[in-house]
Design an enzyme around this catalytic site. Structure first.
Site, PDB file in Angstrom:
ATOM      1  N   LYS A  54       6.670   1.623   3.857  1.00  0.00           N
ATOM      2  CA  LYS A  54       5.392   0.972   3.516  1.00  0.00           C
ATOM      3  C   LYS A  54       5.639  -0.458   3.060  1.00  0.00           C
ATOM      4  CE  LYS A  54       1.264   2.722   3.280  1.00  0.00           C
ATOM      5  NZ  LYS A  54       0.533   3.013   4.511  1.00  0.00           N
ATOM      6  N   LYS A  61      -1.663  -3.054  10.084  1.00  0.00           N
ATOM      7  CA  LYS A  61      -0.987  -3.829   9.034  1.00  0.00           C
ATOM      8  C   LYS A  61       0.230  -4.580   9.584  1.00  0.00           C
ATOM      9  CE  LYS A  61      -0.548  -1.075   5.352  1.00  0.00           C
ATOM     10  NZ  LYS A  61      -1.746  -0.725   4.654  1.00  0.00           N
ATOM     11  N   ASP A 118       0.551   1.260  11.231  1.00  0.00           N
ATOM     12  CA  ASP A 118      -0.031   1.295   9.890  1.00  0.00           C
ATOM     13  C   ASP A 118      -1.439   0.678   9.841  1.00  0.00           C
ATOM     14  OD1 ASP A 118       0.135   2.064   7.263  1.00  0.00           O
ATOM     15  OD2 ASP A 118       1.489   0.476   6.599  1.00  0.00           O
ATOM     16  N   LYS A 126      -7.743   4.072  -4.518  1.00  0.00           N
ATOM     17  CA  LYS A 126      -6.540   3.255  -4.736  1.00  0.00           C
ATOM     18  C   LYS A 126      -6.915   1.928  -5.386  1.00  0.00           C
ATOM     19  CE  LYS A 126      -4.335   1.227  -1.232  1.00  0.00           C
ATOM     20  NZ  LYS A 126      -3.663   1.348   0.051  1.00  0.00           N
TER      21      LYS A 126
END
Ligand code: NAD
Length: 505
Positions: free
Chosen positions: A347, A461, A298, A390
């Site tokens: 996520k 991430k 990620d 976003k």
């Protein structure tokens, strides 16, 4: 830059640097620590020949895939474009390798910085040959228009280059991504036989390499976030079991894992840009056997990058974060896919683990396991009107002196793919560079780095590490690790920030 030092040697092909690594071995004696500083000699050997690099993106027709490909072409052909703010020049802002600098030393008392990309020989991103797959058959010009990321004038100028680029048909297992993606799946390798799917992808990679006369190819997953596969040692646990499970078309083999296997079997490194558990143990074993790297999971672009900075600052200042409440809303196709609970769960998991080690390091603030269990809440909402811009809204509540509270409310507009595209480029360029570096410890033979490339954690991430190696999430430590590694390989001195040469000559 040229390094003149008795500890480095360079010929036409290799740069070898000698490095005395200083560390401290800690022994526990009752409630006391005994610290024993030690020095270990390492040699780093970098192949300085730059290869012709091909990159195959899974999800090439998505927002990230089109933005990256178009952005590199805009730089390559120096395409300018107009908006209401005037005429724009292409750049690589947001790329660690292309747009950030490294301090290499001091000239008198002045600190000297050079671009990251100039410390060791790296592939020029403009020379990368792009290809890839998508379950949507749209050519990249139309797909860029669908993405609504890039300014309209630039889209028009890129159209002649992009309309010729059409993604290869891909593997589509509807059960792994949101049902709402079905309407774009018009470019799919037929059938349900997973072994046949693997073989098609392998052939695609081999053909791409041969047709473009490439020295090497790297695969990167930037397709939709999949749900987690239900990991089972008998299915995913070893290379042999994984290949057997593919042969029997086991339902818990995801499309992304097939791509990872195909990459390894074709001698290509594989990077997972989404949160799901693609890189199962069997994939790692296949990569090990093939001598290639895997990295994941990620991309760490906006909100999480900020979170790992802010929490590091608070904990480093002796302030105790007690709650992190994160809201996101986004309106791109990624958001649409994440609106299905199974994909959101993937996520949520990668967003939630990103501060764990920072909290765990401070036993003054968090003496017990229970206290480490802070309120860390992740909410993601799909709101089409937001598009690729976003919005991330985070509240950080921390405990300060004498029971007081410090609260930060952060509003972060993360232009999703404009942040992700340069980061994807860095992942590819650094992965390629690390394929050319070998090390030896004391007098051992030269060997490559571990198969799971945790050196890239700054860009991830939920960074995946080799087993037994703890994960570092702190952004400054992750960056220092990368910066120091390239400096050491180049024969430069690592900066300890004491600045004694400036203070005392
Ligand atoms: P996107 O939805 O625009 O693009 C994904 C593309 O993948 C689509 O074109 C889709 O058709 C394609 N696809 C889906 N399944 C496929 C398959 N099996 N094979 C080939 N293609 C397939 O999404 P995006 O904004 O480009 O993001 C891509 C991924 O990167 C997502 O998983 C997202 O969560 C992850 N990510 C993005 C960011 C960011 O900042 N943009 C950050 C972290 C992670």
């Amino acid at each position: 830059m040229k390094v003149q030092s008795t500890t480095t040697q360079q010929d036409d092909h290799f740069l070898i640097s000698n490095y005395d690594y200083k560390s401290t071995n800690i022994e526990k004696n009752g409630d006391k620590y005994i610290a024993k500083p030690q020095i270990t000699n390492f040699k780093f050997k970098t192949d300085t020949r730059i290869p012709k690099l091909g990159v195959m993106l899974v999800g090439w027709g998505g927002n990230n895939g089109t933005t990256l490909t178009g952005g590199v072409l805009a730089n390559k052909f120096n395409i300018t474009w107009n908006s209401k703010r005037g005429t724009h020049q292409p750049n690589f802002y947001g790329s660690l390798t292309q747009s950030s600098v490294i301090k290499i030393g001091t000239c008198n008392t002045e600190e000297v910085f050079v671009p990251f990309k100039d410390v060791l020989p790296m592939v020029n991103p403009c020379d990368i040959v792009f290809g890839g797959w998508d379950i949507s058959s749209m050519n990249l010009a139309d797909a860029m228009n669908r993405a609504q990321v890039v300014e309209y004038d630039l889209q028009q100028k890129l159209r002649p280059y992009l309309e010729k680029l059409v993604p290869l048909p891909s593997i589509y297992y509807p059960d792994f991504i949101a049902a709402n993606q079905n309407d774009r799946a018009d470019n799919v390798i037929p059938g349900n036989n997973k072994l046949e799917h693997l073989n098609v992808i392998r052939k695609n990679i081999a053909d791409f390499k041969q047709q473009n006369n490439l020295d090497k190819v790297i695969l990167l997953w930037t397709a939709n976030t999949e749900r987690f596969c239900v990991e089972d040692p008998n299915v995913h646990g070893t290379a042999e079991k994984l290949l057997k499970s593919i042969e029997s078309s086991h339902p818990e083999i995801s499309a992304s894992t097939i791509f990872a296997c195909a990459a390894c079997l074709e001698g290509c490194s594989f990077i997972n840009g989404s949160p799901q558990n693609t890189i199962v143990p069997g994939v790692i074993e296949l990569a090990e056997k093939a001598g290639v790297f895997v990295a994941g999971d990620d991309f760490k672009t906006g909100q999480t990058k900020f979170k790992t900075c802010l929490v590091e600052y608070l904990v480093g200042a002796g302030i105790k974060p007690k709650a992190i409440i994160s809201y996101n809303h986004l309106g791109n196709n990624d958001g649409k896919n994440l609106s299905q609970e199974s994909c959101f769960k993937s996520k949520e998991r990668s967003k939630k683990t990103c501060v764990d080690d920072i909290l765990e390091s401070n036993k003054v603030l968090y003496p017990t396991e229970e206290e480490l269990n802070i309120d860390h809440t992740i909410v993601i909402k799909y709101c089409p009107e937001t598009g690729d811009s976003k919005k991330a809204m985070d509240e950080y509540i921390a405990e300060i002196f004498l029971g007081g509270r410090q609260t930060f409310a952060v509003y972060n507009v993360c232009e999703d793919s404009l942040l992700a595209a340069p980061l994807i480029m860095d992942l590819l360029l650094l992965c390629e560079l690390f394929e050319r570096i070998q090390f030896s410890k004391d007098t051992s033979e030269f060997q490559r780095f571990d198969t799971v490339l945790s050196w890239l954690s700054y860009l991830m991430k939920a960074p995946k590490s080799e087993s037994g190696i703890t994960t570092i999430n702190s952004l400054s430590r992750q960056r220092a690790m990368l910066e120091n590694l390239v400096k050491v390989c180049a024969g430069l001195t690592i900066d300890d920030n004491l600045r004694l040469e400036v203070r005392y000559g």
